[in-house]
Design a protein around this motif. Structure first.
Motif, PDB file in Angstrom:
ATOM      1  N   THR A 157       0.788  -1.235   0.000  1.00  0.00           N
ATOM      2  CA  THR A 157       0.000   0.000   0.000  1.00  0.00           C
ATOM      3  C   THR A 157       0.820   1.284   0.000  1.00  0.00           C
ATOM      4  O   THR A 157       0.307   2.348  -0.345  1.00  0.00           O
ATOM      5  CB  THR A 157      -0.910   0.041   1.239  1.00  0.00           C
ATOM      6  N   GLY A 158       2.072   1.200   0.429  1.00  0.00           N
ATOM      7  CA  GLY A 158       2.886   2.405   0.560  1.00  0.00           C
ATOM      8  C   GLY A 158       2.651   3.156   1.858  1.00  0.00           C
ATOM      9  O   GLY A 158       3.261   4.208   2.102  1.00  0.00           O
ATOM     10  N   LEU A 159       1.778   2.648   2.735  1.00  0.00           N
ATOM     11  CA  LEU A 159       1.497   3.329   4.001  1.00  0.00           C
ATOM     12  C   LEU A 159       2.636   3.129   4.999  1.00  0.00           C
ATOM     13  O   LEU A 159       3.071   1.997   5.233  1.00  0.00           O
ATOM     14  CB  LEU A 159       0.211   2.786   4.628  1.00  0.00           C
ATOM     15  N   PRO A 160       3.132   4.193   5.627  1.00  0.00           N
ATOM     16  CA  PRO A 160       4.082   4.034   6.735  1.00  0.00           C
ATOM     17  C   PRO A 160       3.405   3.255   7.860  1.00  0.00           C
ATOM     18  O   PRO A 160       2.176   3.283   7.990  1.00  0.00           O
ATOM     19  CB  PRO A 160       4.380   5.470   7.175  1.00  0.00           C
ATOM     20  N   ILE A 161       4.190   2.569   8.681  1.00  0.00           N
ATOM     21  CA  ILE A 161       3.618   1.737   9.740  1.00  0.00           C
ATOM     22  C   ILE A 161       4.031   2.225  11.126  1.00  0.00           C
ATOM     23  O   ILE A 161       5.138   2.723  11.322  1.00  0.00           O
ATOM     24  CB  ILE A 161       4.005   0.251   9.562  1.00  0.00           C
ATOM     25  N   VAL A 162       3.104   2.076  12.072  1.00  0.00           N
ATOM     26  CA  VAL A 162       3.369   2.389  13.474  1.00  0.00           C
ATOM     27  C   VAL A 162       3.016   1.159  14.298  1.00  0.00           C
ATOM     28  O   VAL A 162       1.970   0.540  14.097  1.00  0.00           O
ATOM     29  CB  VAL A 162       2.567   3.623  13.956  1.00  0.00           C
ATOM     30  N   SER A 163       3.915   0.786  15.214  1.00  0.00           N
ATOM     31  CA  SER A 163       3.674  -0.378  16.054  1.00  0.00           C
ATOM     32  C   SER A 163       4.343  -0.172  17.408  1.00  0.00           C
ATOM     33  O   SER A 163       5.300   0.602  17.531  1.00  0.00           O
ATOM     34  CB  SER A 163       4.214  -1.651  15.378  1.00  0.00           C
ATOM     35  N   GLU A 164       3.847  -0.876  18.396  1.00  0.00           N
ATOM     36  CA  GLU A 164       4.304  -0.664  19.773  1.00  0.00           C
ATOM     37  C   GLU A 164       5.491  -1.542  20.143  1.00  0.00           C
ATOM     38  O   GLU A 164       5.490  -2.746  19.911  1.00  0.00           O
ATOM     39  CB  GLU A 164       3.144  -0.945  20.746  1.00  0.00           C
ATOM     40  N   ILE A 165       6.486  -0.897  20.746  1.00  0.00           N
ATOM     41  CA  ILE A 165       7.646  -1.606  21.281  1.00  0.00           C
ATOM     42  C   ILE A 165       7.417  -1.840  22.771  1.00  0.00           C
ATOM     43  O   ILE A 165       6.827  -1.011  23.466  1.00  0.00           O
ATOM     44  CB  ILE A 165       8.942  -0.792  21.045  1.00  0.00           C
ATOM     45  N   LEU A 173      14.247  -5.164  15.932  1.00  0.00           N
ATOM     46  CA  LEU A 173      13.102  -5.571  15.116  1.00  0.00           C
ATOM     47  C   LEU A 173      12.355  -4.365  14.550  1.00  0.00           C
ATOM     48  O   LEU A 173      11.621  -4.484  13.568  1.00  0.00           O
ATOM     49  CB  LEU A 173      12.140  -6.421  15.950  1.00  0.00           C
ATOM     50  N   PHE A 174      12.549  -3.192  15.169  1.00  0.00           N
ATOM     51  CA  PHE A 174      11.832  -1.986  14.774  1.00  0.00           C
ATOM     52  C   PHE A 174      12.682  -1.085  13.878  1.00  0.00           C
ATOM     53  O   PHE A 174      12.299   0.056  13.619  1.00  0.00           O
ATOM     54  CB  PHE A 174      11.392  -1.204  16.016  1.00  0.00           C
ATOM     55  N   GLU A 175      13.778  -1.612  13.412  1.00  0.00           N
ATOM     56  CA  GLU A 175      14.678  -0.813  12.587  1.00  0.00           C
ATOM     57  C   GLU A 175      13.989  -0.310  11.319  1.00  0.00           C
ATOM     58  O   GLU A 175      14.282   0.777  10.822  1.00  0.00           O
ATOM     59  CB  GLU A 175      15.920  -1.642  12.217  1.00  0.00           C
ATOM     60  N   ASP A 176      13.045  -1.078  10.794  1.00  0.00           N
ATOM     61  CA  ASP A 176      12.365  -0.711   9.565  1.00  0.00           C
ATOM     62  C   ASP A 176      10.896  -0.354   9.804  1.00  0.00           C
ATOM     63  O   ASP A 176      10.075  -0.398   8.892  1.00  0.00           O
ATOM     64  CB  ASP A 176      12.477  -1.852   8.539  1.00  0.00           C
ATOM     65  N   VAL A 177      10.558  -0.018  11.058  1.00  0.00           N
ATOM     66  CA  VAL A 177       9.219   0.477  11.388  1.00  0.00           C
ATOM     67  C   VAL A 177       9.275   2.002  11.349  1.00  0.00           C
ATOM     68  O   VAL A 177      10.224   2.603  11.845  1.00  0.00           O
ATOM     69  CB  VAL A 177       8.775  -0.020  12.780  1.00  0.00           C
ATOM     70  N   ASP A 178       8.284   2.637  10.756  1.00  0.00           N
ATOM     71  CA  ASP A 178       8.353   4.075  10.511  1.00  0.00           C
ATOM     72  C   ASP A 178       8.143   4.923  11.761  1.00  0.00           C
ATOM     73  O   ASP A 178       8.781   5.961  11.928  1.00  0.00           O
ATOM     74  CB  ASP A 178       7.328   4.458   9.440  1.00  0.00           C
ATOM     75  N   ILE A 179       7.218   4.500  12.634  1.00  0.00           N
ATOM     76  CA  ILE A 179       6.960   5.201  13.895  1.00  0.00           C
ATOM     77  C   ILE A 179       6.943   4.170  15.012  1.00  0.00           C
ATOM     78  O   ILE A 179       6.205   3.181  14.934  1.00  0.00           O
ATOM     79  CB  ILE A 179       5.617   5.951  13.884  1.00  0.00           C
ATOM     80  N   ILE A 180       7.746   4.385  16.041  1.00  0.00           N
ATOM     81  CA  ILE A 180       7.759   3.484  17.190  1.00  0.00           C
ATOM     82  C   ILE A 180       6.803   4.022  18.247  1.00  0.00           C
ATOM     83  O   ILE A 180       6.917   5.170  18.680  1.00  0.00           O
ATOM     84  CB  ILE A 180       9.171   3.351  17.786  1.00  0.00           C
ATOM     85  N   GLN A 181       5.859   3.194  18.633  1.00  0.00           N
ATOM     86  CA  GLN A 181       4.884   3.585  19.652  1.00  0.00           C
ATOM     87  C   GLN A 181       5.327   3.099  21.022  1.00  0.00           C
ATOM     88  O   GLN A 181       5.691   1.934  21.193  1.00  0.00           O
ATOM     89  CB  GLN A 181       3.517   2.996  19.311  1.00  0.00           C
ATOM     90  N   VAL A 182       5.292   4.002  21.996  1.00  0.00           N
ATOM     91  CA  VAL A 182       5.527   3.644  23.393  1.00  0.00           C
ATOM     92  C   VAL A 182       4.160   3.628  24.069  1.00  0.00           C
ATOM     93  O   VAL A 182       3.476   4.659  24.126  1.00  0.00           O
ATOM     94  CB  VAL A 182       6.459   4.650  24.095  1.00  0.00           C
TER      95      VAL A 182
END
Length: 340
Positions: A157-165, A173-182
């Motif tokens: 889709t081309g959408l940046p991704i945000v996921s929780e660490i 593992l989050f090196e290629d995640v666009d936004i890191i959620q705390v």
């Protein structure tokens, strides 16, 4: 301490002043606005002579900042921070909608939802791979494979991704995640915040269940003190005596934070209420109150969701809500423009 420079200050004068201040063992942050350049001094400023600094030709004013948060303080940085995601931005007058499943369950699921929310106007895909759950028997997420599935959805889709660490050890593992959620439970995990401050990736900090505004901003300060200024604040509801909703959404946080800080403000009506039918009115309230964006849970089959189904919107319902949000945001921009 804040040093406000005169409009006619030259580049050489600025460099000379910054060099002198840094020799006094303080860190200098420069914020260039439309009218003034402001120098924010962080460190032990008690030994600095305010009268001496104020007497310099290029200095217009000097003030001490009483709040313990410095980098996150709007006094240090009058202009709103805008987070650049490449394909879109967060803050600066735009409306960002982050949407997707509470938890990634399969490739088919996350890709289908990603395509759907993008078609409705979402510009960021949210999805949990590691899930902090109150019960040890609840679904804890797919872990590393969940991150991989989010990347597949981004590829589609081309959408940046945000996921929780959850912890420092997961950072590779989050090196290629666009936004890191705390998450809310980690808002005061200061060791984690310090580590996130030593990388440049945007960090979205959710407000703790019982955190004050100052405590929340001090968590942002931990990240920013490490050099990472790409911080986003997310209000997801706080714990009160009311039990009808999962949490109590604090919409007053939006104008309060707008006054206190320059950081973008995202509202999470899904976690705040725990009820899908409340997402629509509270999301609209957040936009009307001036939020920079929403993070909304969307699932193609909420009744069978492995995590937080009752608060998730179906794709068709999300599409209706998104259209309303963009309409209200557009209307507000129009009337605010006329007011100016």
């Amino acid at each position: 301490m804040i040093v406000v420079l005169k409009q006619n200050a030259s580049h050489d004068q600025l460099e000379s002043l910054v060099s002198w201040l840094e020799s006094k063992k303080v860190t200098v942050h420069s914020s260039v606005g439309q009218a003034h350049t402001i120098l924010g001094l962080v460190g032990d400023t008690s030994k600095l002579d305010i009268d001496l600094i104020a007497a310099l030709d290029i200095v217009e004013d000097v003030k001490r900042v009483q709040e313990p948060y410095k980098n996150a303080n709007r006094k240090f940085h009058p202009e709103d921070t805008v987070i650049d995601l490449g394909s879109s931005t967060i803050g600066g007058g735009s409306l960002t909608i982050m949407a997707g499943p509470c938890s990634v369950e399969s490739e088919e699921q996350v890709v289908a939802i990603a395509k759907s929310v993008k078609a409705s106007g979402a510009t960021v895909l949210r999805g949990g791979a590691f899930k902090p759950r109150t019960s040890p028997y609840s679904f804890q997420g797919l872990g590393a494979s969940g991150i991989d599935l989010l990347k597949v959805a981004r590829e589609e889709t081309g959408l940046p991704i945000v996921s929780e660490i959850m912890e420092i050890s997961q950072l590779p593992l989050f090196e290629d995640v666009d936004i890191i959620q705390v998450g809310a439970r980690n808002m005061q995990n200061f060791d984690l915040l310090k580590v996130l401050g030593h990388q440049s990736k945007p960090v979205m900090i959710k407000r703790g269940l019982s955190a004050t505004y100052e405590e929340w901003l001090m968590s942002a300060e931990y990240v920013m003190a490490g050099g990472n200024e790409n911080v986003i604040l997310c209000e997801r509801g706080i714990r009160t005596f009311e039990t009808y909703t999962r949490n109590t959404l604090d919409l007053a946080a939006i104008p309060v934070l707008r006054k206190l800080t320059h950081l973008p403000i995202i509202i999470d009506p899904s976690h705040a209420t725990g009820k899908s039918w409340l997402v629509d009115p509270l999301a609209l309230g957040a936009v009307a109150t001036g939020a920079d964006g929403l993070i909304i849970e969307v699932h193609n089959d909420p009744a069978r969701a492995l995590c937080d189904g009752p608060q998730s919107l179906k794709p068709d319902d999300f599409d209706v809500v998104a259209k309303k949000l963009f309409a209200v945001h557009g209307f507000l921009k129009e009337i605010n423009g006329e007011a100016k």
